[in-house]
Scaffold this active site. Sequence first.
Site, PDB file in Angstrom:
ATOM      1  CG  ASP A  68      13.953  11.065  -1.095  1.00  0.00           C
ATOM      2  OD1 ASP A  68      14.971  11.436  -0.484  1.00  0.00           O
ATOM      3  OD2 ASP A  68      13.759   9.883  -1.428  1.00  0.00           O
ATOM      4  CG  ASN A 121      -2.793  13.304 -11.255  1.00  0.00           C
ATOM      5  OD1 ASN A 121      -4.006  13.182 -11.078  1.00  0.00           O
ATOM      6  ND2 ASN A 121      -2.085  12.425 -11.921  1.00  0.00           N
ATOM      7  CG  ASP A 122       1.141  14.980  -8.313  1.00  0.00           C
ATOM      8  OD1 ASP A 122       1.834  15.503  -9.201  1.00  0.00           O
ATOM      9  OD2 ASP A 122       0.992  13.747  -8.225  1.00  0.00           O
ATOM     10  CG  ASP A 161      -4.283   7.948 -16.278  1.00  0.00           C
ATOM     11  OD1 ASP A 161      -5.344   7.946 -16.922  1.00  0.00           O
ATOM     12  OD2 ASP A 161      -4.094   7.247 -15.273  1.00  0.00           O
ATOM     13  N   GLY A 162      -1.246  10.343 -18.933  1.00  0.00           N
ATOM     14  CA  GLY A 162      -0.373  11.472 -19.248  1.00  0.00           C
ATOM     15  C   GLY A 162      -0.935  12.335 -20.352  1.00  0.00           C
ATOM     16  NE  ARG A 167      24.038  15.495   0.018  1.00  0.00           N
ATOM     17  CZ  ARG A 167      24.993  16.137  -0.663  1.00  0.00           C
ATOM     18  NH1 ARG A 167      24.754  17.355  -1.131  1.00  0.00           N
ATOM     19  NH2 ARG A 167      26.160  15.582  -0.862  1.00  0.00           N
TER      20      ARG A 167
END
Length: 283
Positions: free
Chosen positions: A164, A134-135, A58-59, A145
């Site tokens: 996150d 994808n995103d 997929d990459g 943090r």
Amino acid sequence: MSLIGFVYNSFVAEAPALIDSLIASLSLKDTSWVCSAEDLPGSDNLEDTKLVVVAGGDGTILKTIHVIAPYCIPIVAVNMGRVGFMSELRVEDAAERLPGYLNGDMRVERRMMLHATVTAEPGGPELLSAHALNDVVVGRGGVARLMNIATRVDGEPLTSYRSDAVVVSTATGSTGYALSAGAQIFFPQARVLIVQPVAAHTGLRDGLVLPDDSVVELEPVSRDPASLSVDGLADVDLAPGSVVKIVRSEHEALFLRSRPPAAFWGDLTSRLGLVYNLTPPRQ
């Protein structure tokens, strides 16, 4: 002359040999070109290309789509990766089945993409522009943090996620990072924007599903380092005060498919390892 492009993952040792065997068995030496996914942005053959065959996971498909989407070239992928959600063929049957895709007998599946731009401040000049299948993810940099990410939809304040990261995903991306963060799975041709926080601590924790004409703005307001990721292929540091605007892209990803759209659901369960024994017990 219409050409067939072959793009491969250079980190898969078997990929170049597979490409060579496909070209030889289909007598495409004089009407094809070959390129690794890493070298594809420098290719000068795309205007004359009618189809790209991808050998990889997929990459590799995502890297290829980023380059060829503006040319409206469909792809068919031979899975040489792990999950292979977007792949159509297996290595063992690629030579037998590929002629059907070359002859133009297959269904064209159109998938929505995203367009992300970065400005130093709201309404400022663009510093970066990128398209994603994808995103698009805004998250913390090197500091482990939580961070605050102010989020606006169509110019209206939505919330400040304390998390996150925040993922803005297409339906295609709903089986990727967004899924691991708790988002629902969508039919890949659905035209929606999915906004999903990652490990949200307080405030709004659920994902949102927005119309495809929505404008989403993400602004990290923490003093800690922040980064932008597009399809998980590269991270870009965001300066304090940066705003990431995400809209539907003018480009689409085109895939050739031999099976009907509903075949996605069977692929989904098998590739995610969700297949159960559905055979009724013997009486």
